[in-house]
Motif scaffolding. Structure first.
Motif, mmCIF file in Angstrom:
data_model
loop_
_atom_site.group_PDB
_atom_site.id
_atom_site.type_symbol
_atom_site.label_atom_id
_atom_site.label_comp_id
_atom_site.label_asym_id
_atom_site.label_seq_id
_atom_site.Cartn_x
_atom_site.Cartn_y
_atom_site.Cartn_z
ATOM 1 N N LEU A 38 51.461 29.005 46.283
ATOM 2 C CA LEU A 38 52.866 28.579 46.080
ATOM 3 C C LEU A 38 53.553 29.537 45.178
ATOM 4 C CD1 LEU A 38 54.487 25.982 46.003
ATOM 5 C CD2 LEU A 38 52.954 25.193 44.198
ATOM 6 N N ASN A 39 52.741 30.096 44.303
ATOM 7 C CA ASN A 39 53.406 31.013 43.293
ATOM 8 C C ASN A 39 54.140 32.128 43.859
ATOM 9 O OD1 ASN A 39 52.488 29.883 40.877
ATOM 10 N ND2 ASN A 39 50.862 30.919 40.790
ATOM 11 N N THR A 40 55.251 32.478 43.292
ATOM 12 C CA THR A 40 56.031 33.576 44.023
ATOM 13 C C THR A 40 55.474 34.959 43.819
ATOM 14 O OG1 THR A 40 57.465 33.632 42.001
ATOM 15 C CG2 THR A 40 58.377 32.188 44.189
ATOM 16 N N ASP A 41 54.660 35.119 42.920
ATOM 17 C CA ASP A 41 54.019 36.532 42.840
ATOM 18 C C ASP A 41 52.343 36.166 42.607
ATOM 19 O OD1 ASP A 41 53.449 35.889 39.990
ATOM 20 O OD2 ASP A 41 55.405 36.874 39.440
ATOM 21 N N TRP A 42 51.699 37.412 42.290
ATOM 22 C CA TRP A 42 50.436 36.960 42.265
ATOM 23 C C TRP A 42 49.811 37.237 40.508
ATOM 24 C CZ3 TRP A 42 47.721 35.048 45.955
ATOM 25 C CH2 TRP A 42 48.312 35.493 47.402
ATOM 26 N N SER A 43 50.663 36.989 39.674
ATOM 27 C CA SER A 43 50.252 37.177 38.047
ATOM 28 C C SER A 43 49.767 35.914 37.951
ATOM 29 C CB SER A 43 51.613 37.229 37.567
ATOM 30 O OG SER A 43 52.564 36.174 37.698
ATOM 31 N N VAL A 44 48.648 36.306 36.996
ATOM 32 C CA VAL A 44 47.875 35.264 36.607
ATOM 33 C C VAL A 44 47.709 35.155 35.237
ATOM 34 C CG1 VAL A 44 46.051 34.711 38.631
ATOM 35 C CG2 VAL A 44 45.570 36.390 36.857
ATOM 36 N N ALA A 45 47.613 34.182 34.470
ATOM 37 C CA ALA A 45 47.630 33.991 32.898
ATOM 38 C C ALA A 45 46.535 34.966 32.481
ATOM 39 C CB ALA A 45 47.126 32.605 32.555
ATOM 40 N N GLY A 46 46.897 35.744 31.406
ATOM 41 C CA GLY A 46 45.845 36.723 30.751
ATOM 42 C C GLY A 46 44.665 36.450 30.000
ATOM 43 N N TRP A 47 44.050 35.601 30.824
ATOM 44 C CA TRP A 47 42.613 35.070 30.065
ATOM 45 C C TRP A 47 41.346 35.687 30.709
ATOM 46 C CZ3 TRP A 47 41.308 29.964 32.314
ATOM 47 C CH2 TRP A 47 42.360 29.439 33.082
ATOM 48 N N GLY A 48 40.271 35.572 30.063
ATOM 49 C CA GLY A 48 38.966 36.146 30.628
ATOM 50 C C GLY A 48 38.405 34.985 31.289
ATOM 51 N N LEU A 49 37.158 35.478 32.010
ATOM 52 C CA LEU A 49 36.348 34.608 32.789
ATOM 53 C C LEU A 49 35.060 35.116 32.960
ATOM 54 C CD1 LEU A 49 37.028 32.220 35.456
ATOM 55 C CD2 LEU A 49 36.623 34.352 36.889
ATOM 56 N N SER A 50 34.064 33.910 33.038
ATOM 57 C CA SER A 50 32.948 34.576 33.176
ATOM 58 C C SER A 50 32.156 33.971 34.527
ATOM 59 C CB SER A 50 32.068 33.419 32.063
ATOM 60 O OG SER A 50 32.049 33.812 30.835
ATOM 61 N N LEU A 51 31.816 35.124 34.988
ATOM 62 C CA LEU A 51 31.095 35.112 36.342
ATOM 63 C C LEU A 51 29.508 34.746 36.118
ATOM 64 C CD1 LEU A 51 33.003 37.531 38.328
ATOM 65 C CD2 LEU A 51 33.224 35.131 38.714
ATOM 66 N N THR A 52 29.056 33.374 36.545
ATOM 67 C CA THR A 52 27.500 33.464 36.219
ATOM 68 C C THR A 52 26.920 33.661 37.263
ATOM 69 O OG1 THR A 52 27.947 31.522 37.395
ATOM 70 C CG2 THR A 52 27.820 31.202 35.038
ATOM 71 N N GLY A 53 25.452 33.943 37.168
ATOM 72 C CA GLY A 53 24.509 34.478 38.288
ATOM 73 C C GLY A 53 24.894 33.932 39.586
ATOM 74 N N PRO A 54 24.988 32.562 39.973
ATOM 75 C CA PRO A 54 25.294 31.990 41.452
ATOM 76 C C PRO A 54 26.687 32.694 41.758
ATOM 77 C CG PRO A 54 24.575 30.231 39.869
ATOM 78 C CD PRO A 54 24.762 31.355 39.099
ATOM 79 N N ALA A 55 27.769 32.825 40.978
ATOM 80 C CA ALA A 55 29.014 33.391 41.245
ATOM 81 C C ALA A 55 28.931 34.860 41.590
ATOM 82 C CB ALA A 55 30.042 33.373 40.197
ATOM 83 N N LEU A 56 28.006 35.641 40.828
ATOM 84 C CA LEU A 56 27.877 37.196 41.343
ATOM 85 C C LEU A 56 27.086 37.206 42.403
ATOM 86 C CD1 LEU A 56 26.936 39.042 37.786
ATOM 87 C CD2 LEU A 56 28.958 39.036 39.239
ATOM 88 N N PRO A 102 23.255 42.702 36.059
ATOM 89 C CA PRO A 102 23.610 41.779 34.910
ATOM 90 C C PRO A 102 23.126 40.205 35.212
ATOM 91 C CG PRO A 102 25.376 42.800 35.428
ATOM 92 C CD PRO A 102 24.322 43.453 36.204
ATOM 93 N N ALA A 103 22.771 39.492 34.393
ATOM 94 C CA ALA A 103 22.668 37.972 34.899
ATOM 95 C C ALA A 103 24.055 37.597 35.175
ATOM 96 C CB ALA A 103 22.060 37.105 33.726
#
Ligand SMILES: Cc1cc2nc3c(=O)[nH]c(=O)nc-3n(C[C@H](O)[C@H](O)[C@H](O)COP(=O)(O)OP(=O)(O)OC[C@H]3O[C@@H](n4cnc5c(N)ncnc54)[C@H](O)[C@@H]3O)c2cc1C
Length: 375
Positions: A38-56, A102-103
Motif C-alpha cells: 500500500l505504501n508508495t515507497d519502501w521507507s519504514v520508521a527508523g527503529w530497531g527490531l530484535s530477531l529471536t532464535g526462532p526468527a533467525l 548468536p541466540a
C-alpha cells in the motif's frame, strides 16, 4: 488441485516482514509472486527490531540468518538490571543455530526490510507499491482480484500479509478483535554504550525498559508506559516525553536517556494484540503475520511468527497438491503456537503493568523455550 506442475501464481498483499518473507519462501519453490504494498515507497520508521532464535532459524531456512546477524548485532544473553542499570540476573538464551552463531540479533528495521526486499528482487518477485486489493472473488480454483489501480488479475493463491489492520481479513469477513492493553511501547535509537553487548532490561520505579544493540555503533532503548489512552502525540514531543518517562532511571541508564534527542528515531505505539481464532483462510486466500496473530511487542516474537508463517506456508503448499488442504494444514500447524504467544504476550504486559517484573521475565523465558521447539 495444483495447477501448473507444482508452481502457483501468488499475489501477496502487504510488503512487510511476513509478506516479503513469504515472497522469498514461495519464489524459492518456483512460484510466480507479486507483492502489492500500500505504501508508495519502501521507507519504514527508523527503529530497531530484535530477531529471536526462532526468527533467525526461520530466516536461516531462507538463507538469510547470517546476513541479518552480520548487518545487526548478535546477542546471546539477557542481562536484567535495576533502575540504575546494575545487573540483578542474567539468562543465557538458547542458540538454536548452534554454538557458533548468536541466540538472537538486533538490527534496524530498515536494514531487515532492505535485506528481504533485495532477496525477493533477486528471485524475480515483482514488488509493486501504492496499490492494494479492492475485491477478492473465489472463482473455481482461482481468485479473481481487483486491485486499487483498476487492474485485475487471477491468482492461484492470495496471501493477506497486510498487518494488524488487515484489509484482506476484512474483505474475507474473518471475525477478529483488536485488544488494547492500556500501554504504549516506546523505541528510540541511541549510540551503543560499550557495556551494551547483551539484551539489557531495566526495572524502573514506574516504567520498565531496556537497551538492545543493533550494530557496533547503535542500540535501541525501549520502554513501556502504562495506563495511557491510545491517542497520538505530536512527533516533535516524542523525544522529550520519552526522556521524561525515563526520569526515574539513574546510574548508567542516565547517559542512555540523555542521548534520546532526535524525534525521527523515536517511535511510540499502542500495545495492541489480535488473534484470529479459527481458520485463517477462505477458499484460496490466507492470512499470515500480524493479520492473523499480533502479539504485544513485549514478547518480541511477532517477527518470528511472521517469518515462520512464510516458511511453513511454502512447505505445506509444496508438500501436497491441493491448495485448500494445504491451507488447512498450515492453519493447524500455526494456530496453537500463535495462541501461546499472543496469550503470553498479553499476560507479560499485565505483569509489567503491575510491577511483577520477575514473574514477567519467567513467563517470557517459558514462552521462548516453547518457541525453541520447531515450528
Ligand atoms: C513498537 C513495536 C516494536 C516491535 N518490536 C518487535 C521486535 O523487536 N521483535 C519482533 O519480533 N517483533 C516486534 N514487533 C512486532 C512486529 O513488528 C510485527 O509482528 C511484524 O512487523 C509483523 O509483520 P507483518 O508483515 O505481519 O506486518 P507489518 O509489519 O505491519 O507489515 C504489513 C505491511 O502491509 C502493508 N499494508 C497494510 N495495509 C495494506 C493494504 N491494505 N494493502 C497493501 N499493503 C498493506 C503495510 O504498509 C506493511 O508494509 C514490534 C511491534 C511494535 C509495534
Amino acid at each position: 488441485m495444483n495447477p501448473r506442475n507444482g508452481t502457483y501464481r501468488v499475489l501477496i498483499v502487504g510488503g512487510g516482514i511476513a509478506g516479503l518473507a513469504a515472497a522469498i519462501a514461495l519464489s524459492r519453490r518456483g512460484d510466480d509472486v507479486v507483492v502489492a504494498e500500500l505504501n508508495t515507497d519502501w521507507s519504514v520508521a527508523g527503529w530497531g527490531l530484535s530477531l529471536t532464535g526462532p526468527a533467525l532459524r526461520a530466516l536461516d531456512t531462507l538463507g538469510l540468518a547470517d546476513v541479518c546477524a552480520e548487518n545487526g548485532f548478535g546477542v546471546s544473553t539477557v542481562t536484567n538490571g535495576d533502575s540504575a542499570g546494575e545487573t540483578t540476573g542474567t539468562i543465557d538464551m538458547p542458540r538454536l543455530l548452534g554454538p557458533d552463531r548468536p541466540a538472537q540479533a538486533g538490527l534496524s528495521r530498515a536494514v531487515l526490510h532492505r535485506i528481504l526486499r533485495e532477496e525477493a528482487l533477486a528471485r524475480d518477485v515483482v514488488l509493486r507499491t501504492g496499490v492494494t486489493v479492492d475485491r477478492l472473488v473465489q472463482s473455481g480454483d482461482a481468485v479473481d482480484v481487483l486491485l486499487s489501480d483498476g487492474s485485475r488479475r487471477s491468482a492461484d493463491l492470495v496471501v493477506g500479509a497486510d498487518g494488524i489492520r488487515s484489509r484482506t481479513r476484512d474483505l474475507l469477513g474473518i471475525p477478529h478483535e483488536l485488544q488494547y492493553t492500556g500501554q504504549m511501547v516506546w523505541r528510540a535509537i541511541v549510540p551503543r554504550p560499550s557495556w551494551a553487548t547483551t539484551l539489557c532490561t531495566f526495572a524502573g520505579p514506574v516504567h520498565s525498559g531496556g537497551l538492545i544493540p543493533i550494530s557496533r555503533t547503535q542500540a535501541y532503548a525501549f520502554l513501556t508506559e502504562d495506563g495511557v489512552p491510545p491517542a497520538p502525540l505530536p512527533d516533535d514531543e516524542l523525544a522529550n516525553r520519552m526522556r521524561e518517562l525515563m526520569s526515574g532511571f539513574t546510574g548508567r541508564v542516565v547517559a542512555v536517556r540523555e542521548a534520546i534527542t532526535d524525534p525521527e528515531t523515536v517511535v511510540r505505539r499502542p500495545v495492541q494484540t489480535c488473534l484470529v481464532d479459527g481458520p485463517w483462510h477462505r477458499g484460496r486466500t490466507v492470512l499470515i503475520g500480524d493479520a492473523a496473530h499480533a502479539p504485544s511487542p513485549q514478547l518480541v516474537s511477532g517477527a518470528a511468527l511472521a517469518i515462520e508463517d512464510a516458511v511453513v506456508l511454502a512447505e505445506e503448499l509444496h508438500d501436497g497438491d491441493d491448495v485448500e488442504i494445504a491451507l488447512t494444514a498450515f492453519g493447524k500447524r500455526r494456530l496453537e503456537r500463535s495462541r501461546l504467544v499472543v496469550g503470553a504476550s498479553v499476560r507479560v504486559a499485565e505483569l509489567v503493568r503491575d510491577g511483577h517484573h520477575a514473574e514477567a521475565h519467567q513467563l517470557q523465558q517459558r514462552c521462548h523455550q516453547a518457541l525453541a521447539e520447531p515450528a
